[in-house]
Write a protein that holds these residues in place. Structure first.
Motif, PDB file in Angstrom:
ATOM      1  N   GLY A  53       0.788  -1.226   0.000  1.00 31.03           N
ATOM      2  CA  GLY A  53       0.000   0.000   0.000  1.00 31.03           C
ATOM      3  C   GLY A  53       0.816   1.270   0.000  1.00 31.03           C
ATOM      4  O   GLY A  53       0.294   2.357  -0.254  1.00 31.03           O
ATOM      5  N   LYS A  54       2.121   1.154   0.291  1.00 36.27           N
ATOM      6  CA  LYS A  54       2.966   2.344   0.408  1.00 36.27           C
ATOM      7  C   LYS A  54       4.229   2.306  -0.446  1.00 36.27           C
ATOM      8  O   LYS A  54       4.954   3.297  -0.499  1.00 36.27           O
ATOM      9  N   PRO A 103      -6.716   6.049  -3.449  1.00 39.56           N
ATOM     10  CA  PRO A 103      -7.302   7.393  -3.382  1.00 39.56           C
ATOM     11  C   PRO A 103      -7.453   7.864  -1.937  1.00 39.56           C
ATOM     12  O   PRO A 103      -7.965   7.135  -1.081  1.00 39.56           O
ATOM     13  N   GLY A 104      -6.972   9.060  -1.660  1.00 42.40           N
ATOM     14  CA  GLY A 104      -7.078   9.616  -0.316  1.00 42.40           C
ATOM     15  C   GLY A 104      -5.925   9.257   0.595  1.00 42.40           C
ATOM     16  O   GLY A 104      -5.784   9.835   1.683  1.00 42.40           O
ATOM     17  N   ASP A 105      -5.095   8.306   0.152  1.00 47.30           N
ATOM     18  CA  ASP A 105      -3.950   7.903   0.971  1.00 47.30           C
ATOM     19  C   ASP A 105      -2.749   8.784   0.627  1.00 47.30           C
ATOM     20  O   ASP A 105      -2.784   9.579  -0.309  1.00 47.30           O
ATOM     21  N   TYR A 106      -1.675   8.621   1.369  1.00 43.03           N
ATOM     22  CA  TYR A 106      -0.486   9.440   1.155  1.00 43.03           C
ATOM     23  C   TYR A 106       0.732   8.556   0.895  1.00 43.03           C
ATOM     24  O   TYR A 106       0.762   7.381   1.281  1.00 43.03           O
ATOM     25  N   VAL A 119      -1.435  13.675  -5.177  1.00 45.89           N
ATOM     26  CA  VAL A 119      -1.180  12.809  -4.025  1.00 45.89           C
ATOM     27  C   VAL A 119      -0.274  13.526  -3.021  1.00 45.89           C
ATOM     28  O   VAL A 119       0.727  14.142  -3.383  1.00 45.89           O
ATOM     29  N   GLU A 120      -0.655  13.442  -1.768  1.00 47.45           N
ATOM     30  CA  GLU A 120       0.148  14.026  -0.693  1.00 47.45           C
ATOM     31  C   GLU A 120       1.343  13.122  -0.388  1.00 47.45           C
ATOM     32  O   GLU A 120       1.216  11.898  -0.287  1.00 47.45           O
ATOM     33  N   VAL A 121       2.500  13.729  -0.250  1.00 47.76           N
ATOM     34  CA  VAL A 121       3.698  13.017   0.220  1.00 47.76           C
ATOM     35  C   VAL A 121       4.037  13.574   1.597  1.00 47.76           C
ATOM     36  O   VAL A 121       4.130  14.790   1.783  1.00 47.76           O
ATOM     37  N   ARG A 122       4.196  12.678   2.557  1.00 38.66           N
ATOM     38  CA  ARG A 122       4.489  13.107   3.925  1.00 38.66           C
ATOM     39  C   ARG A 122       5.940  12.803   4.283  1.00 38.66           C
ATOM     40  O   ARG A 122       6.450  11.713   4.008  1.00 38.66           O
ATOM     41  N   ALA A 123       6.564  13.802   4.926  1.00 37.06           N
ATOM     42  CA  ALA A 123       7.932  13.607   5.407  1.00 37.06           C
ATOM     43  C   ALA A 123       7.934  12.537   6.492  1.00 37.06           C
ATOM     44  O   ALA A 123       7.134  12.581   7.434  1.00 37.06           O
TER      45      ALA A 123
END
Length: 633
Positions: A53-54, A103-106, A119-123
């Motif tokens: 998933g990631k 969809p909606g995940d990062y 798509v959001e990318v999180r540090a």
């Protein structure tokens, strides 16, 4: 046994395992059985993700390869890789900020931002890093327990580990950013924990990008610093270059005809001089002579082959047997690469089976009834048809009106940036010479001749001819077509205008400007140069053209008239411009010789048109058509 390539086929101990030769079959797809049967020393049996998933670069739904309902299928990878005696490895990767997520995940990366696709990318914080490391550890342990002989850690090409290593991606200001010592903390943590998990005797190979070929990318000295620190955890470092998703750098990862052969060897040599582990190198190692020299000269311990094994999976066997002339050479067209073709028409220009493994057999069966097959035209389509029919056991007659085989590639092979096409032409010549094909050069086929030969089947491959557009003055003495421009380059003047900016016109212009220092202007009616080329070819062409300071391109511009002094053109804005020219080259494409081809119908029931005489296109289509038609006769 006397070996032609003794260094390439010397055994090597990689930690606790012994390999029979120095060839690594690199992953290109999840289909690798042909490569395994070709007998390299190591087969990397595709790739697996680490964090469901990631981490997938393909799909958010890609399953974990060692989960309950996938593990049996993954075990089959080991067995298939072992078929030819190779050691089985598996690529372990994490796409990081480029991961396909639901969809909606990062996605995860060294810094936070929003990708172009929204798509959001999180540090990654410490907890996220720990989770990612745990998944790497679990994946490595599962690969080991299921029977893989070694693992291949993908720390190059812009994926997660690279994203922390490279200042191109890593803009952090905490302990994981800034200096190379900080940037390599997380990648080293992954390696350290994986080594703890699999123990000291399980071989680990790691890939790095020595040069990312992007402004702001990692410096080679930083890569070297990282590898020196990582060597305590790994057994082999594989030296690559470029990035994957960043297409401007992708052409240095999967090189085109505009790049030199073996571009990464200089980096591998420098790394080998500074580490105590084994070094492998990948990148345009095209033939056994090149591979042998790399190892003999001490530049690397192993060579990794990707596309050369797509072109000919039996590359290692043929090299071992001292038959390099029988190796089908990769022409670096990049049609095999899904990014290059946007997943349309993916295949190999010289190997019909690649990407068609489900219906093109590995070994062509002999025909039940021997037939007389007549092939008219010895271009790439005709040669492939003739060789395929010969392989089926038929009597084959190959007619060619010129004094040489090759058709259009006879001329293309003369260009400076087409050494790989030249190698393929030499391969075709060698295979026909070794066969019992009745090759008749300087022979213009006619329907009457066909009737006299009385074949059971006729394959027509008479190609195409240069198109002559209706331009006033086109019959001038200083006006030549692109074939003449290639063949008679010494007669071309200093000031050159090329009418037509397709792939051939663009490359002729590039060569005349960059290598011959002539003043060249390409005039193209369309809005795109080299429209027939795939995406990565066009990027590489543009990069090379930027080096040609005397080359000028006029897009959306039409040729109005050719005079003795030059060419009069009109731009898209309606401005008329006069271009002085000593030589005018017409490169406005080709027209299929359909009328000639169709004249051979009606003589025998089985008559087929293949290649450019049906419709002008790429070598890939010509080769596939030649193979498929002849393989069923």
């Amino acid at each position: 046994m006397s070996l032609r390539y003794p260094h390439l086929f010397s055994p090597l101990k990689i930690n606790s395992i012994m390999v029979s030769n120095r060839i690594i079959a690199n992953p290109m797809s999840q289909i690798y059985e042909d490569k395994a049967l070709g007998r390299p020393g190591v087969v990397i049996a595709g790739s697996v993700i680490t964090q469901p998933g990631k981490s997938s670069w393909a799909s958010p739904d890609e399953p974990y390869a060692f989960s309950k309902y996938q593990v049996e299928k993954t075990r089959q990878r080991v067995l298939r890789a072992h078929q030819g005696g190779a050691k089985a490895s598996i690529e372990i990767g994490h796409a990081g900020q480029y991961a396909r997520v639901a969809p909606g995940d990062y996605a995860l990366g060294p810094v936070s931002f929003v990708r172009e696709d929204g798509v959001e990318v999180r540090a990654m914080d410490e907890a996220m890093m720990d989770e990612a490391v745990n998944w790497y550890v679990q994946t490595a342990k599962d690969a080991q327990s299921i029977g893989f002989d070694m693992i291949f850690m993908h720390f190059g090409h812009g994926w997660l580990a690279t994203e922390f290593l490279s200042p191109l991606f890593n803009k952090r200001t905490d302990e994981y950013g800034g200096s190379v010592e900080n940037r390599m903390k997380f990648p080293l943590r992954i390696l350290r924990e994986v080594r703890k998990a699999v123990g000291p005797y399980f071989p680990i190979e790691m890939r790095v990008s020595a040069n990312e070929w992007m402004p702001g990318g990692i410096e080679f000295e930083d890569v070297l610093t990282f590898v020196k620190a990582a060597q305590k955890y790994i057994d082999v470092v594989q030296v690559s270059c470029g990035l994957d998703i960043e297409h401007e750098a992708n052409v240095y990862m999967a090189t085109t005809n505009f790049s030199e052969h073996m571009p990464n060897v200089k980096y591998a040599k420098k790394i080998k001089e500074n580490v105590d582990i084994l070094v492998s190198v990948v990148g345009a190692i095209m033939n056994p002579d090149e591979a042998e020299k790399i190892i003999a000269d001490g530049c690397a311990d192993l060579v990794a082959l990707g596309r050369p094994l797509a072109a000919d999976p039996n590359w290692p066997i043929k090299a071992l047997e001292g038959r390099p002339e029988d190796i089908v050479p990769c022409i670096r067209c990049l049609q095999c690469y899904h990014i290059s073709t946007n997943r349309r028409n993916v295949g190999c220009s010289v190997n019909p089976r690649f990407a068609n493994e489900d219906w093109v057999p590995r070994v062509l069966p002999k025909a039940e009834t021997k037939k007389k097959i007549l092939v008219i035209g010895a271009g790439p389509a005709g040669c492939k048809a003739a060789l395929t029919a010969y392989e089926r056991g038929h009597e084959v007659i190959l007619l060619e009106q010129r004094d040489h085989i090759g058709g259009a590639i006879h001329y293309v092979a003369m260009e400076r940036f087409k050494i790989d096409i030249k190698a393929y032409l030499e391969y075709l010549k060698a295979q026909i010479a070794k066969s019992t094909i009745d090759l008749r050069l300087n022979t213009t086929a006619t329907p009457e001749m066909v009737k006299e030969i009385r074949p059971d089947a006729v394959i027509v491959a008479v190609g195409a001819s240069p198109a002559t557009p209706p331009i006033k003055g086109i019959d001038g003495k200083h006006v030549i077509n692109f074939y003449a421009a290639i063949e008679q380059e010494e007669q071309i003047g200093q000031n050159v205008v090329i009418i037509g900016g397709g792939t051939i016109g663009a490359e002729i212009g590039l060569e005349l400007s960059l290598l011959k220092k002539k003043n060249v202007t390409i005039v193209e009616m369309a809005s795109e140069l080299a429209a027939q080329g795939n995406m990565l070819y066009k990027i590489a062409l543009r990069h090379k053209m930027e080096q040609a300071k005397t080359l000028h391109v006029m897009m959306e511009t039409g040729c109005q008239e050719i005079t003795e002094e030059g060419v009069r053109v009109k731009t898209k804005d309606g401005e008329e411009v006069f271009l002085p020219a000593d030589t005018v080259i017409i490169s406005t494409g080709v027209r299929a010789n359909k009328a000639v081809a169709e004249s051979f119908y009606g003589i025998v029931p089985q008559t087929y048109m293949i290649g450019d005489c049906e419709k002008p296109r790429k070598i890939q289509e010509a080769t596939l058509e030649g193979y498929t038609v002849a393989s069923t006769l």
